[in-house]
Every structure is written in structure tokens, then in C-alpha cells.
Motif scaffolding. Structure first.
Motif, PDB file in Angstrom:
ATOM      1  N   LEU A  55       0.817  -1.205   0.000  1.00  0.00           N
ATOM      2  CA  LEU A  55       0.000   0.000   0.000  1.00  0.00           C
ATOM      3  C   LEU A  55       0.857   1.263   0.000  1.00  0.00           C
ATOM      4  O   LEU A  55       0.542   2.228  -0.708  1.00  0.00           O
ATOM      5  N   VAL A  56       1.938   1.288   0.763  1.00  0.00           N
ATOM      6  CA  VAL A  56       2.798   2.475   0.779  1.00  0.00           C
ATOM      7  C   VAL A  56       3.384   2.723  -0.601  1.00  0.00           C
ATOM      8  O   VAL A  56       3.449   3.868  -1.072  1.00  0.00           O
ATOM      9  N   ARG A  57       3.787   1.670  -1.295  1.00  0.00           N
ATOM     10  CA  ARG A  57       4.281   1.824  -2.672  1.00  0.00           C
ATOM     11  C   ARG A  57       3.179   2.361  -3.582  1.00  0.00           C
ATOM     12  O   ARG A  57       3.402   3.248  -4.409  1.00  0.00           O
ATOM     13  N   ASP A  58       1.982   1.785  -3.440  1.00  0.00           N
ATOM     14  CA  ASP A  58       0.876   2.198  -4.307  1.00  0.00           C
ATOM     15  C   ASP A  58       0.501   3.651  -4.054  1.00  0.00           C
ATOM     16  O   ASP A  58       0.200   4.386  -4.998  1.00  0.00           O
ATOM     17  N   ARG A  59       0.535   4.078  -2.793  1.00  0.00           N
ATOM     18  CA  ARG A  59       0.204   5.480  -2.481  1.00  0.00           C
ATOM     19  C   ARG A  59       1.244   6.417  -3.067  1.00  0.00           C
ATOM     20  O   ARG A  59       0.924   7.535  -3.485  1.00  0.00           O
ATOM     21  N   ALA A  60       2.503   5.979  -3.053  1.00  0.00           N
ATOM     22  CA  ALA A  60       3.552   6.822  -3.632  1.00  0.00           C
ATOM     23  C   ALA A  60       3.356   6.988  -5.137  1.00  0.00           C
ATOM     24  O   ALA A  60       3.604   8.058  -5.703  1.00  0.00           O
ATOM     25  N   ALA A  61       2.884   5.935  -5.804  1.00  0.00           N
ATOM     26  CA  ALA A  61       2.688   5.995  -7.257  1.00  0.00           C
ATOM     27  C   ALA A  61       1.374   6.663  -7.630  1.00  0.00           C
ATOM     28  O   ALA A  61       1.289   7.339  -8.659  1.00  0.00           O
ATOM     29  N   ARG A  62       0.343   6.476  -6.798  1.00  0.00           N
ATOM     30  CA  ARG A  62      -0.994   7.012  -7.112  1.00  0.00           C
ATOM     31  C   ARG A  62      -1.577   7.658  -5.855  1.00  0.00           C
ATOM     32  O   ARG A  62      -2.485   7.116  -5.215  1.00  0.00           O
ATOM     33  N   PRO A  63      -1.082   8.817  -5.457  1.00  0.00           N
ATOM     34  CA  PRO A  63      -1.496   9.414  -4.175  1.00  0.00           C
ATOM     35  C   PRO A  63      -2.966   9.813  -4.121  1.00  0.00           C
ATOM     36  O   PRO A  63      -3.515   9.960  -3.029  1.00  0.00           O
ATOM     37  N   ARG A  64      -3.618   9.966  -5.255  1.00  0.00           N
ATOM     38  CA  ARG A  64      -5.019  10.402  -5.257  1.00  0.00           C
ATOM     39  C   ARG A  64      -6.015   9.250  -5.412  1.00  0.00           C
ATOM     40  O   ARG A  64      -7.220   9.476  -5.484  1.00  0.00           O
ATOM     41  N   ALA A  65      -5.535   8.036  -5.461  1.00  0.00           N
ATOM     42  CA  ALA A  65      -6.423   6.888  -5.665  1.00  0.00           C
ATOM     43  C   ALA A  65      -7.311   6.671  -4.443  1.00  0.00           C
ATOM     44  O   ALA A  65      -6.900   6.893  -3.296  1.00  0.00           O
ATOM     45  N   GLY A  66      -8.548   6.245  -4.666  1.00  0.00           N
ATOM     46  CA  GLY A  66      -9.487   5.970  -3.584  1.00  0.00           C
ATOM     47  C   GLY A  66      -9.459   4.508  -3.186  1.00  0.00           C
ATOM     48  O   GLY A  66      -8.803   3.666  -3.806  1.00  0.00           O
ATOM     49  N   TRP A  67     -10.228   4.198  -2.134  1.00  0.00           N
ATOM     50  CA  TRP A  67     -10.226   2.848  -1.575  1.00  0.00           C
ATOM     51  C   TRP A  67     -10.684   1.811  -2.592  1.00  0.00           C
ATOM     52  O   TRP A  67     -10.095   0.731  -2.687  1.00  0.00           O
ATOM     53  N   ILE A  68     -11.711   2.111  -3.361  1.00  0.00           N
ATOM     54  CA  ILE A  68     -12.226   1.127  -4.320  1.00  0.00           C
ATOM     55  C   ILE A  68     -11.165   0.778  -5.352  1.00  0.00           C
ATOM     56  O   ILE A  68     -10.947  -0.405  -5.681  1.00  0.00           O
ATOM     57  N   ASP A  69     -10.456   1.786  -5.856  1.00  0.00           N
ATOM     58  CA  ASP A  69      -9.399   1.530  -6.835  1.00  0.00           C
ATOM     59  C   ASP A  69      -8.259   0.731  -6.208  1.00  0.00           C
ATOM     60  O   ASP A  69      -7.711  -0.197  -6.829  1.00  0.00           O
ATOM     61  N   VAL A  70      -7.900   1.092  -4.980  1.00  0.00           N
ATOM     62  CA  VAL A  70      -6.810   0.388  -4.301  1.00  0.00           C
ATOM     63  C   VAL A  70      -7.186  -1.074  -4.091  1.00  0.00           C
ATOM     64  O   VAL A  70      -6.379  -1.986  -4.328  1.00  0.00           O
ATOM     65  N   LEU A  71      -8.406  -1.308  -3.652  1.00  0.00           N
ATOM     66  CA  LEU A  71      -8.846  -2.675  -3.408  1.00  0.00           C
ATOM     67  C   LEU A  71      -8.805  -3.495  -4.696  1.00  0.00           C
ATOM     68  O   LEU A  71      -8.384  -4.649  -4.704  1.00  0.00           O
ATOM     69  N   ALA A  72      -9.239  -2.892  -5.802  1.00  0.00           N
ATOM     70  CA  ALA A  72      -9.242  -3.614  -7.078  1.00  0.00           C
ATOM     71  C   ALA A  72      -7.819  -3.948  -7.533  1.00  0.00           C
ATOM     72  O   ALA A  72      -7.562  -5.037  -8.069  1.00  0.00           O
ATOM     73  N   ARG A  73      -6.874  -3.036  -7.334  1.00  0.00           N
ATOM     74  CA  ARG A  73      -5.492  -3.267  -7.779  1.00  0.00           C
ATOM     75  C   ARG A  73      -4.740  -4.224  -6.846  1.00  0.00           C
ATOM     76  O   ARG A  73      -3.680  -4.737  -7.218  1.00  0.00           O
ATOM     77  N   SER A  74      -5.256  -4.437  -5.644  1.00  0.00           N
ATOM     78  CA  SER A  74      -4.508  -5.206  -4.648  1.00  0.00           C
ATOM     79  C   SER A  74      -4.721  -6.713  -4.765  1.00  0.00           C
ATOM     80  O   SER A  74      -4.180  -7.469  -3.948  1.00  0.00           O
ATOM     81  N   THR A  75      -5.490  -7.157  -5.736  1.00  0.00           N
ATOM     82  CA  THR A  75      -5.844  -8.579  -5.802  1.00  0.00           C
ATOM     83  C   THR A  75      -4.613  -9.487  -5.781  1.00  0.00           C
ATOM     84  O   THR A  75      -4.513 -10.418  -4.969  1.00  0.00           O
ATOM     85  N   GLU A  76      -3.665  -9.217  -6.646  1.00  0.00           N
ATOM     86  CA  GLU A  76      -2.477 -10.065  -6.721  1.00  0.00           C
ATOM     87  C   GLU A  76      -1.635  -9.945  -5.458  1.00  0.00           C
ATOM     88  O   GLU A  76      -1.082 -10.939  -4.965  1.00  0.00           O
ATOM     89  N   ALA A  77      -1.525  -8.737  -4.915  1.00  0.00           N
ATOM     90  CA  ALA A  77      -0.742  -8.546  -3.691  1.00  0.00           C
ATOM     91  C   ALA A  77      -1.372  -9.298  -2.527  1.00  0.00           C
ATOM     92  O   ALA A  77      -0.663  -9.901  -1.703  1.00  0.00           O
ATOM     93  N   ARG A  78      -2.683  -9.256  -2.445  1.00  0.00           N
ATOM     94  CA  ARG A  78      -3.347  -9.972  -1.355  1.00  0.00           C
ATOM     95  C   ARG A  78      -3.180 -11.478  -1.515  1.00  0.00           C
ATOM     96  O   ARG A  78      -2.997 -12.208  -0.537  1.00  0.00           O
ATOM     97  N   ARG A  79      -3.248 -11.945  -2.744  1.00  0.00           N
ATOM     98  CA  ARG A  79      -3.049 -13.374  -2.986  1.00  0.00           C
ATOM     99  C   ARG A  79      -1.617 -13.782  -2.613  1.00  0.00           C
ATOM    100  O   ARG A  79      -1.393 -14.833  -1.995  1.00  0.00           O
ATOM    101  N   GLU A  80      -0.654 -12.947  -2.963  1.00  0.00           N
ATOM    102  CA  GLU A  80       0.742 -13.229  -2.631  1.00  0.00           C
ATOM    103  C   GLU A  80       0.976 -13.233  -1.120  1.00  0.00           C
ATOM    104  O   GLU A  80       1.707 -14.075  -0.592  1.00  0.00           O
ATOM    105  N   SER A  81       0.328 -12.316  -0.418  1.00  0.00           N
ATOM    106  CA  SER A  81       0.565 -12.202   1.024  1.00  0.00           C
ATOM    107  C   SER A  81       0.041 -13.407   1.782  1.00  0.00           C
ATOM    108  O   SER A  81       0.465 -13.653   2.928  1.00  0.00           O
ATOM    109  N   TYR A  82      -0.898 -14.156   1.197  1.00  0.00           N
ATOM    110  CA  TYR A  82      -1.463 -15.310   1.893  1.00  0.00           C
ATOM    111  C   TYR A  82      -1.157 -16.629   1.176  1.00  0.00           C
ATOM    112  O   TYR A  82      -1.815 -17.632   1.429  1.00  0.00           O
TER     113      TYR A  82
END
Length: 797
Positions: free
Chosen positions: A669-696
Motif C-alpha cells: 500500500l505504501v508503494r501504491d500510495r507513492a505511485a498514485r497518491p489520489r487513488a481511492g479505496w475502491i481503486d486500491v482494493l481492485a489493484r490489490s488482488t495479486e498482492a493480497r493473494r501473494e501475502s497469503y
């Protein structure tokens, strides 16, 4: 006419269509300017919300102490003379019975000249054209109480003219009414603790702490001695409010000096015109203008006195789609409620006595096994009474003794253990009835086969009993269900994702106890075990074989449950990370993630090089100085070795998390905020699919068997509680979900007293849930052309 504005709009459209058909576009435009009138009728000076009970007793009045002049004769003549001299001198000319109060040609010409001068030279002076009649229309109907242009002015004049001639060509009575309406509706800004201040009476009370009745008495005094001094003070205060309507925010606020100058001018002019005596003018001049800072002059009712009324007002906010209570209280609405005001008051008085230790002691409420005397006064009581009739359950009383804004009946989420036991018992009996309906009368062979396949003890008990008693009635079966015995011994249970221990409130009970006795004595462990049986029943009803899911690693449904658990947990982790980092600047988020200890630069290097693997040493140092400007020496010394260790390498998110000793989704998330500081929660959640899968991903490894077992059991329990919630909601449970834990049986999912009343009503009404009523009718604009009545639509139980 039912709705005058609608009629006027229809007439406007017809006229405009005819005018355009005849080529008269200009005439149509003029009609648009002139025809938008405010329907002429006797408007109320102080409309307000009124709530009454079925017998007409007042439960709530938004303006109980409205300070109004009811008739023209109630106004002191000196106030009338001063008002007319300041605003509209020819208004009450008795020699002109047919005078149009909305039109004074000299003022209109002067206003037109000022308007022309403003358009040419930008003078900003547009005042002077409004008579009292048009001003009444302006502050009653025009947006913001301001005239926006010629169209607004024309609308005000036409509307005021029509209203003046309501009773015929003689306008003398209408003109006197204009004076009353104007004084009752003076726009005087706003005050702290009051809100909008309108009318001379309200202004006197708010700004000078004086009632309208006291003003009338003072101004009727003879002009001698102390009476003259008091009369001069009161007259000056009333005149100040009349003059302040031009700029109430300034004159009644910081620009008091300007108000004093206007007062001095008009006191001289009124005396020179012999509208007041010189003695009164001098007395008013000497009297100091001491203004209060606002606030109500009447005592505020206690919170306990307003609980029932506030519950109805809260309902009205949703029914009427009104922004807030302030706006609601200013509507012209009369609401008939089902509440009984005398009974409400009697119950409230009794509840207040329950805070008196002597009262409790005399009635035996204080004792060794009851309330300790030192805490007897700390108990908050609530009371709800419904009356059942063919149309539904009518709320008669809703009260508590907590003198705070919180409504115990409807505004709380409280752990009510006995209430939870009642819901659990009702649910248990519904399940038992369902099993009876499903299996009663089946052949013994089929019941024996079903018993061998049953996964839950409640189903096993039901099948065995029906096999031994094939003709047993439902009533007998349910009595047997409540006479079942379950262990009351304290123990530990896996629930809610971990192991929890439960004890009984009363330590006298242990061993096997019937459900009936357990309910009577509120024995926790019996109900915890009953809830465990219900969870097992619903798990089986959903088609899950818990034993196979836990013992067969390759079970096809096991993988789906693990994926669902991982999805839910990663969303929760990401949500917590979002709360932590989303509202920070990107650099601040990086600093917080890396920390301020000795390993901060190491974590930063891993974080930065993970997203910029081909960065040079200089680029790494430059970015590090931007994030940690105070660590320039350390950066110069350590960055070369860190660049050699972590540059031009590819690590997985899990590896980076292990190296940094941080949560993987925090890093992502910190990386994503640095790249897209204006992104909202819905966009972040949609982009995080692979990261969440990797984390678990670790959860699906063969070595993670124990973690898998925990999540499979937790996921099964969670899904069972979703089914349980559906049944509890049908019995009036007020919240959107249950805590997936066996502790729900003893109150951990919370409840509220009003929902308990709903449940008791269902039980007393033999399983039928009737609608709850507390508003019997709503009447808008009584006595006006807009009068409209609403009653509740019939609801099917």
C-alpha cells in the motif's frame, strides 16, 4: 384550490404556449416575470412541528414559547408609529380605504433610479423600493430573504397585491395585518443556542432577555420617574431591532456603534415629528443598549423528558427526508402519535424513583443476591409498553431514567445476556419444529438411516425420538426439546477463531441441567452448548461435512473455504493499512513504514529498490535524503552496501516483508500510495488482488496444516452464523450481523430493549410479527391551501 402553485404553473404554460403560437415571445417573457406569484392566503406567523398523543395532549412543541402579536390592537401604538416612520409611512392612511399597500410610486421611482445608477456606476445601493407588504413576501418566500433582481421584485409586488385584496377592495384590515406579520417575522439573524431569530418578540427575548409581554407593559407606563426610564429603555431596544433588520449580522454583532448612530438619528426624528415625546426620546438616549450574547431564556427540558418525542422526531427525519432536527422543527406539521402522554409521565416518574436507594430498600430490591446498596443508584432502567390491536402494536410508553441524550431503548447496542438466551431458545424451538415437520411420520427404517448419516447432535436427538414415538405431536415434541439436558459445567470451546472459556453467572449449577431450568436460572454453559448444536445444525444444513473437511486435505470444498478465509483476512489487513497510511503524504507514509530505529535505512533501501530495481546508487541516495534529510551522514556511509545487497535483485512481496519485518500489505500500500497518491479505496482494493493473494500464499502450503484447520473451522462457523442471523432477523434482531461466536448465546452480539419488546410481541402473538406503530397521522399546513393528511399504509403481519 388544493395546490395553488400547481394551478399557477399550469396557467403559465398555457399562456406561454398561446403567446408563442401568436408570435408573442416578448409577451411570454413578460408573463414569466410577472406570473410566478406566491399563493395569497392568511399565512401563519410561526409554523412549527407539533407532536400530540391520541387524546390531544402535547408531547412536543417546537415553539412552545413563541413570542407573537396575535392582533393589531396588541401592538403598542408607539411601536406602530416608529415602524411606519422608518419603513412605510403611508401604510395605514385611513383616508384611502382602497390603497394598494404593495405599491408606492415615489418609492418605486426612487428605487428605479438607484437601480439604474448601480448598473452604470456600480454604486451598490439598491434599497428603497420595498413596502412593508413586499418585505413580508420577501423574507417569507424569497430564497435567502433577498431580492435577486427585477423578477423577484415583480413576484413580491404582485403577490403582496393579491394578498391585500383577499377580503375585497377595502384594504384597511389587510394593511393592519401586514404590520402584525412584519413585526412577527422580522429577520434578525441568528444567535448561539437559538438558531434563526425571527420576530420582535423573539428578538427581545434573545438579545435583551425580555419577554414580549414585558415590552408591552413597559411601553404602556406613564412617562414619569422610573417608569419613564424603563419605558425609554424598552422603546430603544425595540427600535434597535426594527432598525437592525437592514444588517442584523453587523448591527447586532460587532458594529454596535453604527446601530447607535442610527438610533440617535431616528429618536430625534420621531420626536421632531411628534410621534414620541421629547422626554421619551431623552430617556431612550440615556438608556444603555445592553445586549445579551444569545441563548434561550427558558429552561431546557431534561433529556429524560424528551426521549419518546425524540424517537418520533428521528422517524420523521427519515419519513420526510429532512436534513436535521432544526429544519424539521420549523415545518408546519402536526403529528398524532400513539404514545399516551399521562402514562408516559407516570412511568418516567417511577423510573426516576428507582435511582433512590431508600425507595429500592423499602421495596426489597436491595439485598445480598440482588442489587448491592452502594451501586443501586448506578443502574439505568428502560421501559417499553405496546398495545396490541388488529392494526399492529401501538407504542404507548417509551421511557428510561438516563438523563443523557442516549436513548436506551433504541440508541444502544448492549450485551443483554437474558435477551440473547431468549432469542437462542426461540431459534432452538423453531429448529426443533422444523425437524418435526420434516421427519414426523417417516418409516423407522428411513429414520434409522438418516440418524447414521446425521452430522449434528440436535438432528440425531430429533430423529431418534421420532423413531421411538412416530405419532408424537408437535407440542409434545417441543416440550421434550426444552426438557433435554445439557451440561452446565464450565469448559473451553473453539469459537470465534480461537479457544474461549465460559463460566456460569451462578456457580451453584453444574452437571446436566434441563434447558427449561437453564432458561429459568440463566445458566450460561447450557446455552453455549445449545448454540454449538445450532451451529452444527446449520453447518450440516448448508451441506458441509465438517469431519471430512478437517481430515481430508484434498477435499474440493476445503480449498474454497480457505480461499474465502484468505480473501476476508487480506481485506481486513488492507483496510487497517488504509486507515493507517491513506491520509498521510506519501513521504510521511514511507517514513512511518520504515520507522526511526537503526534499521530504517535498510528497510527504505528494500522498499525503494523493490519498485526501482535498476536505480543507481546516486538515485537511491537522492531519494533517501528526501525521505530522511536528518540522516545525511548515515546515508552517505551505508547506502553503497545496501545498494549492493538489494539492488538489481527481484524479491517477492513475502520475501520483502520478511526482510523488512513488516506486513506485506503495508509495504504494497505504501508503494501504491507513492505511485498514485489520489487513488481511492475502491481503486486500491481492485489493484490489490495479486498482492493480497501473494501475502497469503503461505496458507496453502502443506506445512500450514494447523493454520488451515483453524481457518476451515472458523469459516464454517461464520457461514453457520450467517444462517442463524437470518432467523434472528425474522424475530426482530436489530443489527445487520452476528458475532460468529458461541458467546452470542449469552449476549456478545448485543441487542437493544426495543428489539426485545418486538421479540416478546412475536411470542405473545403466537409467532405472528405485527407492524409496530407510533405515528398515526401526519398533517401538513393545517388551515392553509396546502393542507395535506397522511396516515400509515396498512401493513400485512
Amino acid at each position: 384550490v388544493a395546490n395553488p402553485e400547481v394551478e399557477v404553473q399550469v396557467a403559465t404554460q398555457k399562456f406561454r404556449a398561446k403567446a408563442r403560437t401568436a408570435g408573442g415571445a416578448e409577451r411570454a417573457g413578460l408573463w414569466e416575470h410577472m406570473v410566478r406569484i406566491y399563493p395569497p392566503y392568511e399565512e401563519k406567523s410561526e409554523p412549527a412541528l407539533l407532536i400530540v398523543d391520541g387524546h390531544g395532549h402535547t408531547l412536543f412543541n417546537a415553539r412552545p414559547d413563541a413570542q407573537l402579536f396575535r392582533e393589531f390592537v396588541d401592538i403598542p401604538p408607539v411601536i406602530v408609529d416608529a415602524l411606519l416612520y422608518v419603513e412605510n409611512r403611508a401604510l395605514l392612511d385611513e383616508t384611502r380605504p382602497r390603497l394598494n399597500p404593495a405599491l408606492e410610486w415615489d418609492r418605486l421611482v426612487l428605487s428605479g433610479l438607484r437601480y439604474a445608477a448601480d448598473r452604470v456606476f456600480g454604486t451598490g445601493n439598491l434599497s428603497g423600493g420595498s413596502t412593508l407588504a413586499t418585505q413580508v413576501q420577501k423574507f417569507r418566500h424569497t430564497r435567502g430573504g433577498r431580492t435577486g433582481g427585477l423578477r423577484d421584485k415583480a413576484t413580491q409586488m404582485v403577490s403582496a397585491t393579491l394578498r391585500a385584496y383577499l377580503d375585497g377592495p377595502d384594504t384597511r384590515r389587510a394593511r393592519r395585518r401586514i404590520v402584525v406579520d412584519y413585526l412577527n417575522g422580522l429577520p434578525l439573524g441568528a444567535a448561539h443556542g437559538v438558531g434563526e431569530v425571527r420576530g420582535l418578540g423573539e428578538g427581545m427575548r434573545v438579545w435583551f432577555g425580555k419577554s414580549l409581554e414585558q415590552l408591552v407593559v413597559d411601553l404602556s407606563q406613564p412617562e414619569v420617574g422610573t417608569s419613564l426610564l424603563q419605558k425609554g429603555r424598552s422603546f430603544k431596544e425595540a427600535l434597535a431591532l426594527i432598525l437592525a433588520t437592514r444588517r442584523p449580522g453587523a448591527y447586532l454583532g460587532e458594529d454596535r456603534a453604527a446601530l447607535e448612530r442610527r438610533l440617535e438619528f431616528y429618536l430625534r426624528e420621531l420626536a421632531r415629528e411628534r410621534l414620541i415625546s421629547w422626554e421619551l426620546a431623552r430617556a431612550a438616549h440615556r438608556a444603555p443598549l445592553e445586549m445579551r450574547r444569545g441563548g434561550r431564556m427558558v429552561s431546557e427540558p431534561r433529556f429524560v423528558d424528551r426521549k419518546a418525542a425524540n424517537a418520533i422526531r428521528t422517524d420523521l427525519l427519515e419519513l420526510l427526508d429532512v436534513e436535521g432536527l432544526y429544519q424539521l422543527d420549523h415545518l408546519d406539521v402536526r403529528v398524532a402519535s400513539t404514545l399516551d402522554v399521562p402514562t408516559q409521565a407516570a412511568v418516567r416518574e417511577t423510573l426516576e424513583k428507582l435511582s433512590d436507594p431508600d425507595f429500592l430498600r423499602e421495596r426489597g430490591f436491595v439485598g445480598e443476591r440482588l442489587l448491592p446498596s452502594e451501586s443501586a443508584t448506578d443502574v439505568a432502567y428502560s421501559f417499553t409498553l405496546y398495545e396490541s390491536n388488529p392494526h399492529g402494536n401501538r407504542l404507548l410508553v417509551q421511557a428510561d431514567n438516563l438523563d443523557r441524550p442516549l436513548d436506551l431503548n433504541e440508541g444502544t447496542k448492549v450485551e443483554l445476556g437474558s435477551t440473547a438466551k431468549l432469542r437462542t431458545l426461540a431459534h432452538y424451538l423453531n429448529v426443533a419444529a422444523r425437524l418435526h415437520a420434516r421427519h414426523a411420520g417417516q418409516p423407522a427404517r428411513e429414520l434409522r438411516e438418516l440418524t447414521s448419516k446425521a452430522q449434528d447432535p440436535l438432528r440425531v436427538w430429533a430423529l431418534r425420538r421420532l423413531r421411538n414415538r412416530p405419532r408424537e405431536t408437535l407440542e409434545s415434541f417441543l416440550w421434550a426439546a426444552v426438557e433435554r439436558e445439557l451440561s452446565a459445567d464450565p469448559s473451553r470451546f473453539f469459537t470465534g477463531g480461537g479457544v474461549h472459556a465460559f463460566d456460569n453467572f451462578d456457580g451453584r449449577f453444574e452437571g446436566n441441567v434441563s434447558i427449561r431450568e437453564a432458561f429459568r436460572h440463566s445458566i450460561n454453559l447450557v446455552f453455549v452448548r445449545m448454540m454449538r448444536e445450532l451451529v452444527q445444525f446449520h453447518t450440516a444444513e448448508l451441506g458441509f461435512d465438517e469431519t471430512a473437511l478437517l481430515n481430508v486435505a484434498a477435499h474440493p470444498e476445503r480449498l474454497a473455504l480457505l480461499e474465502a478465509a484468505a480473501e476476508r483476512e487480506t481485506r481486513q489487513h488492507l483496510s487497517r493499512a488504509w486507515e493507517r497510511f491513506a491520509h498521510r503524504e506519501p513521504l510521511d507514509a514511507v517514513r512511518e513504514l520504515c520507522g526511526d530505529d537503526a534499521g530504517a535505512l535498510r528497510r527504505f533501501a528494500i522498499l525503494y529498490l523493490g519498485s526501482h530495481p535498476n536505480s543507481s546508487l546516486d538515485e537511491l541516495r537522492k531519494e533517501a535524503r528526501r525521505v530522511f534529510p536528518e540522516r545525511a551522514d548515515e546515508i552517505e556511509r551505508d547506502m553503497r552496501s545496501l545498494h549492493l545487497a538489494f539492488g538489481r535483485r527481484s524479491y517477492s512481496l513475502s520475501d520483502e516483508a520478511w526482510l523488512m519485518k513488516r506486513e506485506p500489505l503495508d509495504i504494497w500500500l505504501v508503494r501504491d500510495r507513492a505511485a498514485r497518491p489520489r487513488a481511492g479505496w475502491i481503486d486500491v482494493l481492485a489493484r490489490s488482488t495479486e498482492a493480497r493473494r501473494e501475502s497469503y500464499r503461505w496458507l496453502f502450503h502443506a506445512r500450514s496444516t494447523r493454520a488451515q484447520q483453524l481457518r476451515v473451522r472458523t469459516e464454517l462457523e461464520r457461514r453457520a452464523f450467517e444462517s442463524i442471523h437470518e432467523e434472528w432477523a425474522a424475530l426482530g434482531y436489530p443489527f445487520g450481523s452476528l458475532v460468529p461466536s458461541l458467546a452470542t448465546a449469552i449476549g456478545s452480539s448485543a441487542d437493544r430493549p426495543s428489539a426485545l419488546a418486538d421479540l416478546v410481541g412475536i411470542i405473545q402473538n403466537e409467532g405472528v410479527r405485527a407492524p409496530s406503530l407510533r405515528i398515526e397521522s401526519i398533517r401538513f399546513g393545517e388551515g392553509t391551501p396546502y393542507e395535506t393528511h397522511f396516515v400509515p399504509s396498512p401493513a400485512t403481519p
